[in-house]
Design an enzyme around this catalytic site. Structure first.
Site, PDB file in Angstrom:
ATOM      1  N   GLN A  92       0.877  -1.231   0.078  1.00 43.60           N
ATOM      2  CA  GLN A  92      -0.065   0.131   0.035  1.00 43.60           C
ATOM      3  C   GLN A  92       0.999   1.150   0.105  1.00 43.60           C
ATOM      4  O   GLN A  92       0.537   2.235  -0.567  1.00 43.60           O
ATOM      5  CB  GLN A  92      -0.942   0.085   1.317  1.00 43.60           C
ATOM      6  CG  GLN A  92      -0.239  -0.119   2.573  1.00 43.60           C
ATOM      7  CD  GLN A  92      -0.081  -1.606   3.220  1.00 43.60           C
ATOM      8  OE1 GLN A  92       0.057  -2.381   2.276  1.00 43.60           O
ATOM      9  NE2 GLN A  92       0.006  -1.518   4.369  1.00 43.60           N
ATOM     10  N   ASN A 148      10.015  -6.624   1.565  1.00 40.33           N
ATOM     11  CA  ASN A 148       9.855  -7.953   1.778  1.00 40.33           C
ATOM     12  C   ASN A 148       9.211  -8.155   0.484  1.00 40.33           C
ATOM     13  O   ASN A 148       9.223  -7.384  -0.682  1.00 40.33           O
ATOM     14  CB  ASN A 148       8.888  -8.225   2.764  1.00 40.33           C
ATOM     15  CG  ASN A 148       7.461  -7.580   2.544  1.00 40.33           C
ATOM     16  OD1 ASN A 148       7.164  -6.900   1.607  1.00 40.33           O
ATOM     17  ND2 ASN A 148       6.690  -7.735   3.908  1.00 40.33           N
ATOM     18  N   SER A 189      20.419 -11.288   0.059  1.00 45.75           N
ATOM     19  CA  SER A 189      21.748 -10.989   0.356  1.00 45.75           C
ATOM     20  C   SER A 189      22.918 -11.982  -0.241  1.00 45.75           C
ATOM     21  O   SER A 189      22.778 -13.135   0.214  1.00 45.75           O
ATOM     22  CB  SER A 189      21.812 -10.139   1.689  1.00 45.75           C
ATOM     23  OG  SER A 189      23.270  -9.394   1.840  1.00 45.75           O
ATOM     24  N   GLN A 203      26.561 -12.009   6.256  1.00 42.48           N
ATOM     25  CA  GLN A 203      25.386 -11.927   5.074  1.00 42.48           C
ATOM     26  C   GLN A 203      24.404 -12.886   5.516  1.00 42.48           C
ATOM     27  O   GLN A 203      23.125 -12.777   5.454  1.00 42.48           O
ATOM     28  CB  GLN A 203      25.925 -12.057   3.592  1.00 42.48           C
ATOM     29  CG  GLN A 203      26.512 -10.887   3.192  1.00 42.48           C
ATOM     30  CD  GLN A 203      25.887  -9.544   3.492  1.00 42.48           C
ATOM     31  OE1 GLN A 203      24.886  -9.241   2.699  1.00 42.48           O
ATOM     32  NE2 GLN A 203      26.524  -8.809   4.374  1.00 42.48           N
ATOM     33  N   HIS A 219      21.173 -12.325   7.815  1.00 38.02           N
ATOM     34  CA  HIS A 219      20.347 -11.570   7.124  1.00 38.02           C
ATOM     35  C   HIS A 219      19.022 -12.302   7.020  1.00 38.02           C
ATOM     36  O   HIS A 219      17.905 -11.830   7.415  1.00 38.02           O
ATOM     37  CB  HIS A 219      20.523 -10.818   5.672  1.00 38.02           C
ATOM     38  CG  HIS A 219      21.140  -9.622   5.752  1.00 38.02           C
ATOM     39  ND1 HIS A 219      20.602  -8.370   6.407  1.00 38.02           N
ATOM     40  CD2 HIS A 219      22.363  -9.433   5.234  1.00 38.02           C
ATOM     41  CE1 HIS A 219      21.586  -7.546   6.022  1.00 38.02           C
ATOM     42  NE2 HIS A 219      22.680  -7.850   5.633  1.00 38.02           N
ATOM     43  N   GLU A 274      13.117   5.654 -45.771  1.00 39.80           N
ATOM     44  CA  GLU A 274      12.180   5.220 -44.704  1.00 39.80           C
ATOM     45  C   GLU A 274      10.387   5.171 -45.151  1.00 39.80           C
ATOM     46  O   GLU A 274       9.849   4.799 -44.385  1.00 39.80           O
ATOM     47  CB  GLU A 274      12.115   5.701 -43.483  1.00 39.80           C
ATOM     48  CG  GLU A 274      13.781   5.135 -42.720  1.00 39.80           C
ATOM     49  CD  GLU A 274      13.751   5.768 -41.258  1.00 39.80           C
ATOM     50  OE1 GLU A 274      12.879   6.575 -40.791  1.00 39.80           O
ATOM     51  OE2 GLU A 274      14.942   5.140 -40.707  1.00 39.80           O
ATOM     52  N   HIS A 305       9.151  14.048 -42.768  1.00 40.15           N
ATOM     53  CA  HIS A 305      10.227  14.247 -42.144  1.00 40.15           C
ATOM     54  C   HIS A 305      11.326  14.973 -43.122  1.00 40.15           C
ATOM     55  O   HIS A 305      12.129  15.739 -42.749  1.00 40.15           O
ATOM     56  CB  HIS A 305      10.956  12.955 -41.779  1.00 40.15           C
ATOM     57  CG  HIS A 305      10.427  12.346 -40.501  1.00 40.15           C
ATOM     58  ND1 HIS A 305       8.982  11.985 -40.463  1.00 40.15           N
ATOM     59  CD2 HIS A 305      10.944  12.224 -39.215  1.00 40.15           C
ATOM     60  CE1 HIS A 305       8.933  11.648 -38.888  1.00 40.15           C
ATOM     61  NE2 HIS A 305      10.027  11.701 -38.493  1.00 40.15           N
TER      62      HIS A 305
END
Length: 454
Positions: A216, A239, A262, A284, A287, A440, A445
């Protein structure tokens, strides 16, 4: 039951190495289908109902009830009060880390973040204009997981880049809250605020801060609500719900990256005290259970010594259970033929954090092409980079260092091309453009270029 950590023991000389190595590296980044659907529902609800939806989800998931978003906004006076209330040692450490992070990113801005231009032989001006984003949102994990270092690493480069509005969101769940829903209190129930996080926001120059989190919060930043302004980019870890939400709102806003677990990879030549390397692997692994810690070394006796230190040190660690599961499920101690082979394997892994723990790290650094951050020498523990060395600790994971970079000033800037064609330049470029445009089939152009020809 006592925790035991036995990382996989592999050798590049074994016939099964490639198979076992691939199995150890494998990690699926696919999110659970139920999470994806729930996140999609939350994003759609916040996009439609704005603040009302954010208030309901904050009450449901964090147990934090309020009668309006104003009650969930942290004023600058609250951030300053949090800083002033810290012990002197913490204030000094926070300011010292912030100075180093700011100094590094100011140097980065000078190296790659300035506008430039030149004039060609016809007098036309060509160049690049670098401008900061107007407003960014930084997501900071809250509750039990509090990371003031993440505030510094996300907010300071944004401020150095010149971003005027830095909006921080940080969940502050009520202890013991459950996902029951409901709202309506006259003011916000005080959740689990971390004073060091709020103080870091003050030091780093955060403009506004809200005590909301989850999908949210990402939705509110991406779409905007009556109280929360829409941002141009969202950075910062979270998360699975936060990662999924960031992925889904990309395109509406920019994001830094989709981060995986990690990682640390230690290249060791056997000259560093083995207990240092064991603790670096722990740094690490603690974690979460999905974190990955790998040692590459050509010395079998040294690998044995590191394992012995793992066994000795693990019972001393408060997060021993998490470390043990991480090392058992995803860790590895790999015997290589030599350091050159270790460097080649490191490039295949492209780790988030790469320690070159050797007597002469600069001998091996030229061989290393892919890593989020490279830590040179036995005294350069990865943890120093996490907090106060200066370079950013928001790094690419899951092998994405092959094609992406650490968070930096450049993530909070954009570039506009500058083109000013002189009358003489139009005579040269007009003919070229005309030929290519007709080729093209784009006659308008071609005509636009031809009209400026003499």
């Amino acid at each position: 039951m006592q925790n035991v950590a036995a990382p996989a023991r592999l050798s590049t000389a074994d016939a099964q190495f490639e198979h076992d190595f691939a199995q150890r590296l494998h990690w699926s980044a696919e999110q659970d289908a139920a999470i994806e659907q729930r996140v999609a529902d939350i994003l759609a609800d916040v996009q439609q109902r704005g603040d009302a939806a954010v208030l309901e989800y904050t009450a449901r998931f964090d147990g934090l009830s309020a009668d309006g978003m104003a009650a969930l906004e942290l004023g600058k006076d609250e951030l300053k009060a949090a800083f002033d209330g810290l012990p002197a040692a913490q204030r000094q450490a926070l300011e010292a880390a912030a100075r180093r992070v700011k100094s590094y990113h100011e140097a980065q801005k000078k190296a790659c973040g300035e506008s430039w231009s030149y004039r060609d032989e016809e007098g036309s001006l060509l160049g690049q204009k670098v401008t900061p984003l107007d407003r960014v949102g930084i997501y900071v994990p809250g509750g039990k997981a509090a990371y003031p270092s993440s505030v510094l690493m996300n907010a300071i480069p944004a401020a150095v880049a010149g971003v005027q509005d830095i909006i921080m969101v940080v969940p502050t769940p009520v202890r013991g809250s459950v996902a029951t829903g409901g709202a309506g209190a006259a003011t916000a129930t005080r959740g689990e605020r971390n004073e060091l996080v709020l103080a870091a926001a003050y030091v780093a120059g955060v403009t506004r801060a809200f005590t909301i989190g989850g999908a949210q919060a990402v939705a509110a930043l991406a779409y905007g609500t009556a109280h929360i302004p829409r941002v141009d980019k969202i950075t910062g870890p979270g998360n699975a719900y936060v990662a999924s939400a960031k992925k889904r709102v990309f395109g509406q806003v920019g994001i830094d990256m989709i981060a995986g677990p990690s990682e640390i990879l230690v290249l060791a030549d056997g000259t560093t005290p083995p207990e240092w390397v064991a603790m670096d692997l722990f740094s690490q692994a603690e974690h979460d259970e999905l974190a990955q810690s790998i040692l590459l070394c050509p010395d079998a006796a040294y690998i044995d010594a590191v394992q012995a230190e793992i066994d000795r040190l693990l019972p001393q660690m408060p997060r021993a259970a998490i470390i043990a599961k991480s090392l058992n499920d995803r860790g590895a101690l790999i015997l290589t033929r030599d350091m050159e082979e270790a460097c080649a394997i490191s490039n295949r892994i492209a780790p988030e954090h790469l320690e070159v723990s050797s007597r002469d790290p600069h001998r091996w650094e030229p061989l290393l092409r892919h890593a989020g951050a490279i830590f040179l020498g036995a005294y350069t523990s990865e943890s120093l980079g996490d907090y106060c060395a200066g370079p950013n600790h928001v790094l690419p994971t899951s092998g994405t260092a092959r094609f992406s970079s650490p968070l930096g000033v450049y993530d909070f800037q954009k570039r506009s091309s500058l083109i000013e064609v002189s009358e003489a330049g139009a005579q040269v470029l007009g003919g070229i453009a005309s030929v290519l445009a007709h080729g093209e089939g784009l006659q308008a152009h071609a005509r636009a270029a031809e009209m400026r020809l003499k």
